[in-house]
Enzyme design. Structure first.
Site, PDB file in Angstrom:
ATOM      1  N   HIS A 183       0.840  -1.207   0.000  1.00 20.81           N
ATOM      2  CA  HIS A 183       0.000   0.000   0.000  1.00 20.81           C
ATOM      3  C   HIS A 183       0.876   1.260   0.000  1.00 20.81           C
ATOM      4  CE1 HIS A 183      -2.717   2.823   2.570  1.00 20.81           C
ATOM      5  NE2 HIS A 183      -2.957   3.016   1.279  1.00 20.81           N
TER       6      HIS A 183
HETATM    7 CA    CA Z   1       0.414  -0.438  -4.269  1.00 16.73          CA
END
Ligand code: CA
Ligand code: ZLV
Ligand code: ZN
Length: 397
Positions: A183
């Site tokens: 992320h």
């Molecule tokens: Ca990513």
């Protein structure tokens, strides 16, 4: 080469300072700046340097880094060495160093390393701003976890945030897209309170067998930044959580469906694409099952929107496949098709030979290397897309 006319297609610039390769996180650390040597050699062996402009950018200055980062943190980064560090000191832990995993070690030349990769991202952004190129590439950057006052997940300085800030001086809206398997939390957080940057990250999200979250543990579908209606950044983060083993068809489908909707709705003036190669099959840290051409499809798709485009690297822990992918994506930018057989005069040819699936080639089959069972079902992905498109409605205000 064959005449005086400006060639058709895009003008592409490549920003790279080879000094960055000489830095080492430590022999057991998965981040190997040496993968950049392999990438550069592959690009040169295929002759791609003749199709773009090469730049050797200078390091970013302290002042340039201070546009995003806290000065106390930069002072610490600038002066810390393996010799003078004191792991007992509180600031060491506060600034994201140490801890049980020691993701962010102190190594010789740390400051040079961070200012080199950041300088390259700033230089690349600048080349878009002054119209010198339509696509600017920095494979040494993409360190998306760094916070304004802390190192995190192998990232010390956030070159992406700095480059976006620079793009914002002349662009009203910048779209950030992140295909690293992790992320893009640092970039998301940095711009959570503005509507001038939209962030979109595709990543592995969830627990492993021992119930530990996949790093950094954030980025579920319902995480859209601040929810306070008076916050301008509301709805300007979109997260696409994926499970182990996602394959080419599923990934390219979800990427094109969601990214297409975001571009149509947000209508960015410039796009930054972080191309972390740890989303490939066979990556030492990643859990996905992508082949090089599926990863490269994301670049093709983004390129088709004809907006100023900054391409940056990121993760990628199986160096030969990182090099293959970023070489392929460089070729995508200059509209070149590359032979599957590697050039015989390639230095480090050995690094690409003797593999199970397709040694000596540019496009080996990565599906079955370190196989991860595909835990993504059609239904789960449909639901994620449905929820993502619903989240986009927050952009209407
Ligand atoms: Ca990513
Ligand atoms: O690719 O693995 O999981 C951009 C990027 O996105 C963690 N860190 C931390 C939190 C508690 N754990 C430690 C678990 C260690 C497992 C063994 C390693 C072996 C040696 C050195 C580092 C790791 C490691 N660390 C694997 N995954 C992590 C993550 C950080 C991932 C950063 C991804 C960076 C460049
Ligand atoms: Zn990563």
């Amino acid at each position: 080469v064959y005449g005086i006319e400006k060639p058709q297609g895009y003008s592409v610039s490549f920003h790279y300072n080879p000094l960055v390769e000489y830095h080492h996180f430590g022999s057991s650390h998965p981040m190997k700046p040496w993968r950049l040597t392999l990438t550069k050699q592959l690009i040169l062996a295929y002759g791609l340097e003749y199709a773009m402009e090469l730049h050797e950018p200078r390091s970013a200055s302290f002042e340039e880094l201070a546009i995003f980062h806290d000065r106390e943190y930069l002072d610490f980064l600038k002066h810390i060495t393996p010799q003078n560090m004191d792991p007992e000191k509180e600031e060491y832990l506060n600034f994201g160093f140490g801890g049980e995993s020691n993701d962010c070690p102190v190594f010789d030349g740390l400051w040079d390393y961070v200012s080199l990769y950041s300088g390259a991202s700033l230089h690349a952004a600048n080349s878009l701003l002054n119209g010198q190129s339509d696509i600017a590439i920095n494979w040494s950057g993409g360190l998306h976890h760094a916070k304004k006052n802390a190192a995190s997940g192998f990232c010390y300085v956030n070159d992406i945030v700095l480059a976006i800030q620079h793009l914002l001086t002349q662009n009203q809206r910048v779209l950030y897209i992140d295909i690293d398997v992790h992320h893009g939390d640092g970039v998301e957080q940095a711009f959570e309170s503005t509507d001038r940057v939209m962030t979109l990250s595709y990543h592995k999200y969830g627990m492993d067998r021992n119930n530990y979250p996949f790093f950094p543990g954030t980025g579920n579908i319902n995480e859209m930044g601040p929810t306070d209606p008076s916050n301008r950044g509301k709805g300007h983060s979109l997260n696409i959580p994926l499970d182990d083993g996602i394959d080419d068809d599923q990934y390219t489908w979800i990427f094109k469906t969601v990214t297409g909707a975001v571009v149509a709705k947000y209508n960015p003036n410039a796009i930054v694409l972080q191309c972390g190669a740890d989303s490939l099959g066979g990556d030492r840290l990643g859990k996905f099952n992508l082949n090089i051409k599926a990863h490269g499809f994301c670049v093709e798709f983004i390129k088709s929107f004809n907006r100023p485009l900054l391409l940056i690297g990121g993760g990628g822990y199986t160096p030969r496949n990182v090099a293959r992918t970023w070489c392929h994506e460089t070729a995508v930018c200059v509209d070149a098709q590359l032979h599957n057989h590697l050039p015989t005069h390639l230095p480090y040819l050995q690094a690409f030979q003797g593999e199970e699936n397709g040694g000596g080639v540019l496009y080996p089959d990565l599906h079955n290397t370190k196989r991860h069972e595909n835990a993504n079902t059609r239904q789960k992905l449909d639901n994620i897309v449905k929820q993502a498109l619903e989240n986009l409605r927050y952009l209407d205000g």
